[in-house]
Enzyme design. Structure first.
Site, PDB file in Angstrom:
ATOM      1  N   HIS A  72       4.456   3.570  12.380  1.00  0.00           N
ATOM      2  CA  HIS A  72       3.487   4.550  12.721  1.00  0.00           C
ATOM      3  C   HIS A  72       4.001   5.752  13.571  1.00  0.00           C
ATOM      4  CE1 HIS A  72      -0.302   2.031  11.644  1.00  0.00           C
ATOM      5  NE2 HIS A  72       0.711   1.827  10.612  1.00  0.00           N
TER       6      HIS A  72
ATOM      7  N   ASP B 270       3.610  -6.129   3.797  1.00  0.00           N
ATOM      8  CA  ASP B 270       3.208  -5.203   4.867  1.00  0.00           C
ATOM      9  C   ASP B 270       3.496  -5.748   5.953  1.00  0.00           C
ATOM     10  OD1 ASP B 270       1.799  -3.024   5.414  1.00  0.00           O
ATOM     11  OD2 ASP B 270      -0.136  -3.849   5.445  1.00  0.00           O
TER      12      ASP B 270
ATOM     13  N   ASP C  26      -0.205   4.524   1.111  1.00  0.00           N
ATOM     14  CA  ASP C  26      -0.399   5.389   1.986  1.00  0.00           C
ATOM     15  C   ASP C  26       0.374   5.198   3.408  1.00  0.00           C
ATOM     16  OD1 ASP C  26      -2.108   3.256   2.570  1.00  0.00           O
ATOM     17  OD2 ASP C  26      -3.298   4.399   3.842  1.00  0.00           O
TER      18      ASP C  26
ATOM     19  N   ASP D  33       6.197   1.390   6.588  1.00  0.00           N
ATOM     20  CA  ASP D  33       4.825   0.747   6.431  1.00  0.00           C
ATOM     21  C   ASP D  33       4.074   1.790   5.516  1.00  0.00           C
ATOM     22  OD1 ASP D  33       2.640  -0.534   6.600  1.00  0.00           O
ATOM     23  OD2 ASP D  33       2.134   0.147   8.788  1.00  0.00           O
TER      24      ASP D  33
ATOM     25  N   GLU E 167      -4.728   1.918   2.628  1.00  0.00           N
ATOM     26  CA  GLU E 167      -4.953   0.774   3.625  1.00  0.00           C
ATOM     27  C   GLU E 167      -4.968   1.402   5.065  1.00  0.00           C
ATOM     28  OE1 GLU E 167      -3.007  -2.483   6.235  1.00  0.00           O
ATOM     29  OE2 GLU E 167      -2.411  -0.526   5.836  1.00  0.00           O
ATOM     30  N   GLU E 168      -4.241   2.067   5.484  1.00  0.00           N
ATOM     31  CA  GLU E 168      -3.891   2.538   6.929  1.00  0.00           C
ATOM     32  C   GLU E 168      -5.552   3.015   7.314  1.00  0.00           C
ATOM     33  OE1 GLU E 168      -1.745   1.896   8.709  1.00  0.00           O
ATOM     34  OE2 GLU E 168       0.104   1.933   7.494  1.00  0.00           O
TER      35      GLU E 168
ATOM     36  N   HIS F 229       0.798  -1.233   0.278  1.00  0.00           N
ATOM     37  CA  HIS F 229      -0.094  -0.141   0.140  1.00  0.00           C
ATOM     38  C   HIS F 229       0.943   1.219   0.069  1.00  0.00           C
ATOM     39  CE1 HIS F 229       0.397   0.948   4.365  1.00  0.00           C
ATOM     40  NE2 HIS F 229       0.342  -0.371   4.398  1.00  0.00           N
TER      41      HIS F 229
END
Length: 406
Positions: A378, A196, A80, A139, A173-174, A78
């Site tokens: 994150h 991921d 994002d 990520d 995705e997030e 992904h």
């Protein structure tokens, strides 16, 4: 040929933080920018059938170079990054020959083994960290870099036989929307892998069953001097609601296969209070029971304070992909073999979260999850080992080779 970390360092320059409030797909312009950049790069290295959908999904196919009937394998990551922290002006730092000690990120922040006990295992390796002001974006831009690098290697080494290799890069995705507009039929893979995951060796095909719960509580406001027997303070009813949930079944007190209810947000005053929860459980029956408990509590409180005081709205988000993967365990077994071929011991743990692959598996595309090599996703303490990224590229290539040789 570009090295995997060189690609990664280019991708993290694009701010692709997703935003669940925009109600469009992709949710932010940066994701479209990265998608166009990736599509151009794929074309430049010689990938066939590159396209971007209206919703910003990037699809591509590296055509088979042999006549054998080989499964069509997909690799998905992904674009994002998480809304939890800024992804703007990411300024990565390279730590060569890491000495196992504290890493000064800058801006008053330190990445230390006391915070990240796994750090010493990377001694002697080259790490990429943040400067302390943003997340890194491993990520999942590391996954993208690993896929593109593996594909370029195949193009540059036509002696390696392979079937059709399908490539997919998804937005949002997030914020739980990565699979919303994924064209499974057009993608055309027999099965796929998301890249991921985190630490080197991670191989995941179990994830939470997931739901959201919105709880709305309506109170009655009366002048406090004459409120006895009349006032219903919705804030206190909300407190009562939360106290009726299992107090030890929360994220900070659970691990492994244990589920939880997580109070994300509370907004309130005397007349109205709103609570936002997420509900998670690996077991289907346990998941059902957790959701039923919310309705039972609402029923009890409505009996106490009056019908309509408490309203619960439940919405399923994604389900445990295990039941969709297990009938085709060769997908997982091949990934295990691919890891062992390059000296990696697979780590098979349940995902205490979800991936695009969880939903894609229920859309007819079985999709377990592979490691990218990142840690502490994150946030400002996110980092990744270049060595792990290079191993992820090897694993992708090994998977492709194993299926071509069958």
């Amino acid at each position: 040929m570009k090295k995997v970390h060189e690609r990664f360092l280019e991708y993290v320059k694009v701010d692709t933080k997703s935003d669940e409030t925009t109600r469009v797909t992709p949710s932010t312009k940066g994701q479209l920018e990265l998608g166009k950049m990736l599509a151009e790069e794929l074309k430049e290295i010689g990938v066939d059938e590159v396209r971007i959908s209206e919703e910003g999904y990037v699809y591509a196919c590296l055509k088979s170079n042999c006549n054998k009937d080989i499964p069509k394998i997909g690799f998905i990551s992904h674009m994002d990054t998480a809304p939890d922290m800024s992804g703007k002006n990411v300024n990565p730092k390279i730590v060569e020959n890491y000495d196992g000690k504290d890493i000064e990120l800058g801006n008053g922040y330190t990445l230390s083994p006391s915070f990240s006990p796994e750090l010493p295992m990377y001694k002697g390796q080259t790490l990429i960290t943040t400067d302390g002001t943003t997340l890194l974006g491993a990520d999942d831009k590391a996954g993208i870099a690993e896929i593109v690098t593996a594909i370029e290697y195949l193009i540059n080494h036509p002696e390696i036989k392979h079937g059709d290799i399908k490539i997919g890069f998804t937005p949002d995705e997030e914020i739980g929307e990565g699979a919303d507009h994924f064209d499974v039929e057009g993608f055309g893979a027999d099965f796929a892998y998301t890249l991921d995951g985190g630490r080197i060796g991670e191989l995941e095909y179990e994830n939470f069953n997931a739901a959201s719960a919105k709880v709305e509580i309506i109170g009655k406001n009366v002048h406090p001097g004459s409120a006895k027997g009349k006032m219903i303070n919705s804030i206190l009813v909300a407190h009562e609601f939360v106290s009726m949930l299992p107090l030890d079944e929360v994220p900070e007190k659970t691990e492994g296969y244990e589920g939880f209810s997580f109070l994300l947000d509370i907004q309130g005053e005397v007349e109205k209070t709103s609570l936002s929860f997420i509900i998670r459980d690996f077991d289907k029956e346990g998941f059902k029971n957790r959701k039923e408990r919310f309705n039972e509590i609402a029923k009890e409180l409505n009996k106490k304070y009056g019908e309509g005081t408490v309203t619960v709205t439940l919405k399923d988000q994604y389900m445990n992909m295990k039941e969709m993967i297990e009938p085709r365990m060769h997908i997982v077994e091949t990934a295990e073999k691919a890891m062992k071929q390059c000296g990696i011991e697979p780590i098979k743990n349940p995902i205490r979260g979800g991936t695009d692959g969880a939903r894609l598996s229920f859309m007819g595309l079985p999709t377990p999850n592979l490691f990218t090599g990142g840690e502490n996703f994150h946030g400002r303490y996110e980092y990744i080992s270049i060595n792990s990224m290079e191993k992820a590229v090897e694993v992708i290539l090994n998977i492709i080779k194993i299926y071509a040789e069958k």
